[in-house]
Design a protein around this motif. Structure first.
Motif, short mmCIF file in Angstrom:
data_model
loop_
_atom_site.label_atom_id
_atom_site.label_comp_id
_atom_site.label_asym_id
_atom_site.label_seq_id
_atom_site.Cartn_x
_atom_site.Cartn_y
_atom_site.Cartn_z
N VAL A 90 53.10 45.84 47.20
CA VAL A 90 53.15 45.27 48.56
C VAL A 90 51.70 45.06 49.00
N LEU A 91 51.13 43.92 48.66
CA LEU A 91 49.72 43.67 48.92
C LEU A 91 49.49 43.21 50.35
N PRO A 92 48.50 43.78 51.03
CA PRO A 92 48.28 43.48 52.46
C PRO A 92 47.39 42.25 52.68
N PHE A 93 47.71 41.15 52.00
CA PHE A 93 46.90 39.95 52.10
C PHE A 93 47.79 38.75 52.37
N PRO A 94 47.27 37.75 53.05
CA PRO A 94 48.08 36.56 53.36
C PRO A 94 48.26 35.65 52.14
N GLU A 95 49.11 34.67 52.30
CA GLU A 95 49.36 33.70 51.23
C GLU A 95 48.07 32.98 50.83
N SER A 96 47.93 32.76 49.53
CA SER A 96 46.79 32.00 48.98
C SER A 96 45.44 32.61 49.35
N ALA A 97 45.39 33.94 49.48
CA ALA A 97 44.15 34.60 49.91
C ALA A 97 43.12 34.70 48.79
N PHE A 98 43.57 34.71 47.52
CA PHE A 98 42.66 34.89 46.40
C PHE A 98 42.95 33.86 45.31
N ASP A 99 41.90 33.56 44.55
CA ASP A 99 42.04 32.62 43.44
C ASP A 99 42.24 33.33 42.11
N ASN A 100 41.80 34.59 42.02
CA ASN A 100 41.98 35.40 40.82
C ASN A 100 42.47 36.79 41.21
N ILE A 101 43.37 37.32 40.41
CA ILE A 101 43.76 38.73 40.50
C ILE A 101 43.46 39.34 39.14
N VAL A 102 42.64 40.37 39.13
CA VAL A 102 42.17 40.96 37.88
C VAL A 102 42.59 42.42 37.82
N MET A 103 43.03 42.87 36.65
CA MET A 103 43.43 44.27 36.48
C MET A 103 43.17 44.71 35.05
N PHE A 104 42.66 45.91 34.91
CA PHE A 104 42.32 46.46 33.60
C PHE A 104 43.08 47.76 33.40
N ASP A 105 43.98 47.77 32.43
CA ASP A 105 44.79 48.96 32.13
C ASP A 105 45.52 49.46 33.37
N VAL A 106 46.06 48.52 34.14
CA VAL A 106 46.79 48.88 35.37
C VAL A 106 48.25 48.45 35.29
#
Length: 245
Positions: free
Chosen positions: A79-95
């Motif tokens: 449940v991410l607390p960000f609005p629509e189209s807020a970021f261009d990349n979502i990055v995760m390492f071993d998550v």
């Protein structure tokens, strides 16, 4: 949310990162590959508990379910607390393999990414050699019968370090047709096997290491040359790139 035991684990991982130059050298190579896959724009890091991505992406917004002084936001990836189209990349390492309901996270990713935005992750790979290693020499479980597309609500009291290392391979390799059917807004752009022997020889976040940091750059180049031949047999990681349609 995390309890005291989980916070201790986070601190242990942070200290291992700081104390093991061989581990940092391997991770720096993987973070570089992730950064190369990004598109221009704002970047959100999920599970940034050890605070490493900002070496490559200084303006990334780092989040984790656990509180730490080097984080920007504490939140649940489901449940991410960000609005629509807020970021261009979502990055995760071993998550990703730690998420209780990975499908819910991917639905959130669709919501906060614009068209052309990307989810980029490095995760455990299930190959004959790595699966044997993960089963017998790694504390996290491997359950190849799990359903990564399950839609039940997450348990708020679940330990954030609970995991299933098989989930990325199940979702992005073995069940790609189901991924395309159930999450049609995401296109699997890449699912590349990485890491043959250098990473396990570092000992990961355990206190021991069999790999001098001075040898890591040379041996990583050797790995790259061998991956087309040995990747399907013994790769330990996969680089996954999803793009919002």
């Amino acid at each position: 949310m995390a309890d005291a035991a989980s916070e201790r684990t986070l601190l242990e991982h942070r200290n291992a990162w700081l104390d093991k130059p061989s581990l940092r050298a391997v991770y720096h190579d993987l973070y570089r590959r992730m950064a190369d896959a990004m598109v221009p724009g704002r970047t959100l890091e999920i599970g940034g508990g050890t605070g490493n991505l900002k070496t490559f992406v200084p303006d990334a917004v780092s989040t984790d379910i656990q509180l730490a002084s080097w984080l920007d936001v504490v939140c649940d990836a489901h449940v991410l607390p960000f609005p629509e189209s807020a970021f261009d990349n979502i990055v995760m390492f071993d998550v990703f393999h730690h998420l209780e309901r990975p499908r819910l996270f991917l639905e959130e990713a669709v919501r906060i990414l614009p068209r052309g935005g990307r989810v980029i992750m490095v995760e455990p790979a299930m190959t004959p050699v790595s699966t044997f290693f993960y089963h017998h020499f790694h504390p996290e479980p491997v359950d190849m019968d799990a359903d990564p597309f399950a839609v039940a609500e997450p348990d708020p009291d679940r330990d954030p370090y609970d995991s299933n290392q098989a989930v990325p391979s199940l979702m992005f390799q073995q069940r790609k047709a189901r991924l395309a059917s159930e999450l049609p807004d995401l296109e699997l752009k890449a699912c590349k096997k990485l890491s043959l022997f250098v990473y396990p020889l570092t000992g990961g976040f355990r206190p021991w290491s069999l790999m001098p940091s001075s040898l890591v750059p040379t041996l990583l180049r050797v790995e790259d040359a061998l991956l087309p031949i040995l990747g399907a047999l013994m790769a330990f990681r996969i680089l996954i790139v999803l793009e919002r349609r």
